[in-house]
Design an enzyme around this catalytic site. Sequence first.
Site, PDB file in Angstrom:
ATOM      1  N   CYS A   2      -1.438  -4.366  -7.535  1.00  0.00           N
ATOM      2  CA  CYS A   2      -2.304  -4.407  -8.891  1.00  0.00           C
ATOM      3  C   CYS A   2      -3.319  -3.514  -8.326  1.00  0.00           C
ATOM      4  O   CYS A   2      -4.408  -3.792  -8.054  1.00  0.00           O
ATOM      5  CB  CYS A   2      -3.098  -5.882  -9.291  1.00  0.00           C
ATOM      6  SG  CYS A   2      -1.880  -7.133  -9.222  1.00  0.00           S
ATOM      7  N   ARG A  27      -0.326   1.010  -6.371  1.00  0.00           N
ATOM      8  CA  ARG A  27      -0.599   0.095  -6.206  1.00  0.00           C
ATOM      9  C   ARG A  27       0.410  -1.412  -6.729  1.00  0.00           C
ATOM     10  O   ARG A  27       0.735  -2.568  -6.663  1.00  0.00           O
ATOM     11  CB  ARG A  27      -2.344  -0.299  -6.579  1.00  0.00           C
ATOM     12  CG  ARG A  27      -2.755   0.534  -5.786  1.00  0.00           C
ATOM     13  CD  ARG A  27      -4.161  -0.336  -6.809  1.00  0.00           C
ATOM     14  NE  ARG A  27      -5.120  -1.148  -5.610  1.00  0.00           N
ATOM     15  CZ  ARG A  27      -5.883  -1.214  -4.595  1.00  0.00           C
ATOM     16  NH1 ARG A  27      -5.497  -0.393  -3.492  1.00  0.00           N
ATOM     17  NH2 ARG A  27      -5.656  -2.886  -4.254  1.00  0.00           N
ATOM     18  N   TRP A  73       1.583  -5.528  -9.936  1.00  0.00           N
ATOM     19  CA  TRP A  73       2.388  -6.259  -8.986  1.00  0.00           C
ATOM     20  C   TRP A  73       2.566  -8.044  -9.533  1.00  0.00           C
ATOM     21  O   TRP A  73       1.848  -8.422  -8.407  1.00  0.00           O
ATOM     22  CB  TRP A  73       1.718  -5.594  -7.279  1.00  0.00           C
ATOM     23  CG  TRP A  73       3.478  -6.081  -6.489  1.00  0.00           C
ATOM     24  CD1 TRP A  73       4.368  -4.520  -5.994  1.00  0.00           C
ATOM     25  CD2 TRP A  73       3.762  -6.556  -5.614  1.00  0.00           C
ATOM     26  NE1 TRP A  73       4.765  -5.448  -5.301  1.00  0.00           N
ATOM     27  CE2 TRP A  73       4.969  -6.659  -5.477  1.00  0.00           C
ATOM     28  CE3 TRP A  73       2.734  -8.083  -5.258  1.00  0.00           C
ATOM     29  CZ2 TRP A  73       5.099  -7.780  -4.634  1.00  0.00           C
ATOM     30  CZ3 TRP A  73       2.916  -9.349  -4.326  1.00  0.00           C
ATOM     31  CH2 TRP A  73       4.509  -8.776  -3.764  1.00  0.00           C
ATOM     32  N   ASN A  99      -6.738  -8.647  -9.957  1.00  0.00           N
ATOM     33  CA  ASN A  99      -6.206  -8.278  -8.564  1.00  0.00           C
ATOM     34  C   ASN A  99      -5.888  -8.993  -6.976  1.00  0.00           C
ATOM     35  O   ASN A  99      -7.542  -9.743  -7.293  1.00  0.00           O
ATOM     36  CB  ASN A  99      -6.294  -7.114  -8.349  1.00  0.00           C
ATOM     37  CG  ASN A  99      -5.906  -6.774  -7.048  1.00  0.00           C
ATOM     38  OD1 ASN A  99      -4.674  -7.062  -6.175  1.00  0.00           O
ATOM     39  ND2 ASN A  99      -6.483  -5.889  -6.057  1.00  0.00           N
ATOM     40  N   GLY A 100      -5.272  -9.933  -7.078  1.00  0.00           N
ATOM     41  CA  GLY A 100      -5.361 -11.669  -5.830  1.00  0.00           C
ATOM     42  C   GLY A 100      -5.051 -12.524  -6.338  1.00  0.00           C
ATOM     43  O   GLY A 100      -3.598 -12.230  -7.210  1.00  0.00           O
ATOM     44  N   GLU A 478      11.278   2.609  12.871  1.00  0.00           N
ATOM     45  CA  GLU A 478       9.739   3.396  11.990  1.00  0.00           C
ATOM     46  C   GLU A 478      11.256   4.417  10.640  1.00  0.00           C
ATOM     47  O   GLU A 478      10.852   4.128   9.490  1.00  0.00           O
ATOM     48  CB  GLU A 478       8.876   4.088  11.892  1.00  0.00           C
ATOM     49  CG  GLU A 478       8.448   5.346  11.710  1.00  0.00           C
ATOM     50  CD  GLU A 478       7.800   3.742  10.178  1.00  0.00           C
ATOM     51  OE1 GLU A 478       6.955   2.894  10.317  1.00  0.00           O
ATOM     52  OE2 GLU A 478       6.984   4.692   9.300  1.00  0.00           O
ATOM     53  N   LYS A 482      12.121   3.142   7.492  1.00  0.00           N
ATOM     54  CA  LYS A 482      11.761   4.163   5.939  1.00  0.00           C
ATOM     55  C   LYS A 482      13.181   4.174   4.882  1.00  0.00           C
ATOM     56  O   LYS A 482      12.692   4.773   3.829  1.00  0.00           O
ATOM     57  CB  LYS A 482      11.111   5.526   7.120  1.00  0.00           C
ATOM     58  CG  LYS A 482      10.182   6.750   6.000  1.00  0.00           C
ATOM     59  CD  LYS A 482       8.837   6.591   6.551  1.00  0.00           C
ATOM     60  CE  LYS A 482       8.663   4.910   6.360  1.00  0.00           C
ATOM     61  NZ  LYS A 482       7.479   4.970   6.696  1.00  0.00           N
ATOM     62  N   GLU A 485      13.509   1.122   3.221  1.00  0.00           N
ATOM     63  CA  GLU A 485      12.017   0.908   1.960  1.00  0.00           C
ATOM     64  C   GLU A 485      12.772   1.167   0.881  1.00  0.00           C
ATOM     65  O   GLU A 485      12.134   0.947  -0.442  1.00  0.00           O
ATOM     66  CB  GLU A 485      11.093   0.552   2.254  1.00  0.00           C
ATOM     67  CG  GLU A 485      10.110   2.353   2.855  1.00  0.00           C
ATOM     68  CD  GLU A 485       8.861   1.828   2.848  1.00  0.00           C
ATOM     69  OE1 GLU A 485       8.259   0.949   2.305  1.00  0.00           O
ATOM     70  OE2 GLU A 485       8.903   2.425   4.055  1.00  0.00           O
ATOM     71  N   HIS A 501      24.331  -6.684  22.493  1.00  0.00           N
ATOM     72  CA  HIS A 501      24.400  -8.111  22.669  1.00  0.00           C
ATOM     73  C   HIS A 501      24.589  -8.493  21.146  1.00  0.00           C
ATOM     74  O   HIS A 501      23.745  -9.464  20.654  1.00  0.00           O
ATOM     75  CB  HIS A 501      22.882  -8.040  22.918  1.00  0.00           C
ATOM     76  CG  HIS A 501      22.965  -7.682  24.716  1.00  0.00           C
ATOM     77  ND1 HIS A 501      23.105  -8.322  25.459  1.00  0.00           N
ATOM     78  CD2 HIS A 501      22.576  -6.462  25.034  1.00  0.00           C
ATOM     79  CE1 HIS A 501      23.116  -7.973  26.275  1.00  0.00           C
ATOM     80  NE2 HIS A 501      22.313  -6.984  26.408  1.00  0.00           N
ATOM     81  N   LYS A 600       1.879  -0.094  -2.982  1.00  0.00           N
ATOM     82  CA  LYS A 600       1.073   0.523  -1.400  1.00  0.00           C
ATOM     83  C   LYS A 600       0.096  -0.494  -0.524  1.00  0.00           C
ATOM     84  O   LYS A 600       0.222  -0.795   0.682  1.00  0.00           O
ATOM     85  CB  LYS A 600       0.132   1.205  -1.997  1.00  0.00           C
ATOM     86  CG  LYS A 600      -0.001   2.509  -0.608  1.00  0.00           C
ATOM     87  CD  LYS A 600       0.639   3.385  -0.245  1.00  0.00           C
ATOM     88  CE  LYS A 600       0.079   4.288   0.757  1.00  0.00           C
ATOM     89  NZ  LYS A 600       1.141   4.547   1.800  1.00  0.00           N
TER      90      LYS A 600
HETATM   91  C1  F6R Z   1       5.913   1.138   5.157  1.00  0.00           C
HETATM   92  C2  F6R Z   1       4.560   0.721   4.837  1.00  0.00           C
HETATM   93  C3  F6R Z   1       4.220  -0.681   5.101  1.00  0.00           C
HETATM   94  C4  F6R Z   1       2.996  -0.366   5.490  1.00  0.00           C
HETATM   95  C5  F6R Z   1       2.262  -1.581   5.464  1.00  0.00           C
HETATM   96  C6  F6R Z   1       0.917  -1.713   6.151  1.00  0.00           C
HETATM   97  O1  F6R Z   1       6.253   2.493   4.883  1.00  0.00           O
HETATM   98  O2  F6R Z   1       4.230   1.780   4.304  1.00  0.00           O
HETATM   99  O3  F6R Z   1       5.254  -0.676   5.736  1.00  0.00           O
HETATM  100  O4  F6R Z   1       3.052   0.678   6.732  1.00  0.00           O
HETATM  101  O5  F6R Z   1       1.956  -1.990   4.551  1.00  0.00           O
HETATM  102  O6  F6R Z   1      -0.096  -1.063   5.121  1.00  0.00           O
HETATM  103  P1  F6R Z   1      -1.554  -0.531   5.832  1.00  0.00           P
HETATM  104  O7  F6R Z   1      -1.137   0.243   6.970  1.00  0.00           O
HETATM  105  O8  F6R Z   1      -2.329  -0.233   4.343  1.00  0.00           O
HETATM  106  O9  F6R Z   1      -2.458  -2.197   6.310  1.00  0.00           O
END
Ligand code: F6R
Length: 605
Positions: A2, A27, A73, A99-100, A478, A482, A485, A501, A600
Amino acid sequence: MCGIVGFVGEEKAAPILIEGLRRLEYRGYDSAGIAVNGDGVTVVKEKGRIDNLQGRVDEINPQGTIGIGHTRWATHGAPDQINAHPHRSMNGIVTLVHNGIIENYMELKNDLIEKGYKFKSQTDTEVIAQLYDFLFDGDAITTLIKTAEKLEGSYAVAMLVKGYDDKVFAMKKDSPMIVGKGDGENYLASDIPAILPYTRDCYIVNDGEFIEISKNDIKIFDKDGNEKEVEIKTINLSIDAAEKSGYDYFMAKEIYEQPKAVMNTVFPLIKDGEIQLPFEFPESFKKNLNRIYVVACGSAYHIGITAKYIIEDMVRIPVMVDIASEFRYRNPIIGKDDLCIFVSQSGETADTLASLREAKVRGAFTMSIVNVPFSTIARESDGVIYTNAGAEIAVATTKAFSAQLSVIYVLSAYLAHEKGLMSDDEIKVFTSEILKLPEKIKTALDCDKITEELSKHIATKENMFFIGRGIDYPLCLEGSLKLKEISYIHCEGYGAGELKHGTISLIEPGTVIAAVATDDALYGKMVSNIKEVHARGAYVIAVVKEGTEGIEDVADEVIFVPKSSKYLMPSLTVIPLQLLAYHTTVEKGLDVDKPRNLAKSVTVE
Ligand code: F6R
């Protein structure tokens, strides 16, 4: 999660609120709304993206130079128009955005229903509005303080209050909020990008503070209603950090900004071949540093696993890596001889922040690696190293990840030197290798073309695997995160030796496997693993260092990245993995920057 904006000034509020919401859309983006105070309060809200809201705002054309806005969100209640913010109280005393999460909202709601309040939405937010309405004593700030006393959970709230037509009010607890100071106009926002076109002068709101802004004044009150001093900080972020600058997506721009992000991060830490950290570790660490914990979420957690490989090898100190949502509840064994490192792009991730607080209570020295200036994790840690990657807008992290990696290299070398395991000369050599990374990352970006070609094939698949050993293994996690997601292709990252395994039973003719093999000591074993999956029909894309010979004989496709010290290879290997995810998502016609269900900044647990 949010985004909140607020504006008080002399210009029409609606366009400023919408522009701010666009800059915060990363957000949350399942609905959006604004409330403008002109001749009475007009609320406009719509399901879906800001563009939908813009359409309605253009039709209604709300007048007024004061307002609040929200991009959502969803947590409580479906992402529809009714649950979208702003919410107005039954008697119209207050209109607010939040937000929260209000954890005791059911209890409060039932109580208010008994008192005759009628609710329109399923949100926890509407409870704050009705509660404020019920508690209203004619004074906006004292009512806000009384409301906060009854709330459990996290919140950043901005509100318009009846009878205070020239003001916006706000409060926060465990959710970020800043006040932007302009000239004859003032702003509120969840994050800096929202206000960058107008001002860089900010007040970072602390938990338990109550805010009143009018066009010429910013007032901050504590929980007893006493006015506090307003300490304005100037944020050093350029406005183009929050613009696409000609790229189709923020993610593409941010991938290409990585050389600069790494350079800006390591440059302040390395002076004439020596490492200078911006804070000091406790003196006792020289002899007694017992263990290092790295705690984070998502991609930042992958930084933790990478750090384990590097620090344990270079510094010979055990490194524990925890997902923050587990760490905070698992009663970890930590004390004053332990170093706890918290990694976070946003500096606001709820679980990481709670873990940091837990570690502090247990007496550990805490440091953080954070991208957003003055964010809560940065402010609450004993020491902070900023990744100067600039504002990262795409939901999937790229440049902040690369900047975090570079901090891990510098930190590992620093600790190895402190422990007498690296000499001054060795530090000079290692830091000069780190400083060469930006150029090498630029070269690694040349694989854009081949990754774009390969993405056409990957986009037709439903599954994919990433396999690697040693320091390449966390990179596989990673690469897999990537791709899944943003492209919604199911992926798994595996230690290549672990495949047999269980997971190897999923390999069938045509399954795509990215095999990352940059560690010379483990290369032979990786070749065997590639052969095993190849024999079962897998289509193998190998990611290796330039000069690796014979790899074409075992893999279907090969991506070469520049060579570096083995510890620094993740910075180069990650580039093709990011580009594969990016191009595959573009190929599938999906929204690269705003994948479904995600946001984000994860400020709820
Ligand atoms: C994946 C991604 C998320 C963040 C995670 C932590 O591409 O961006 O997995 O890495 O939500 O967020 P921060 O770094 O803001 O604590």
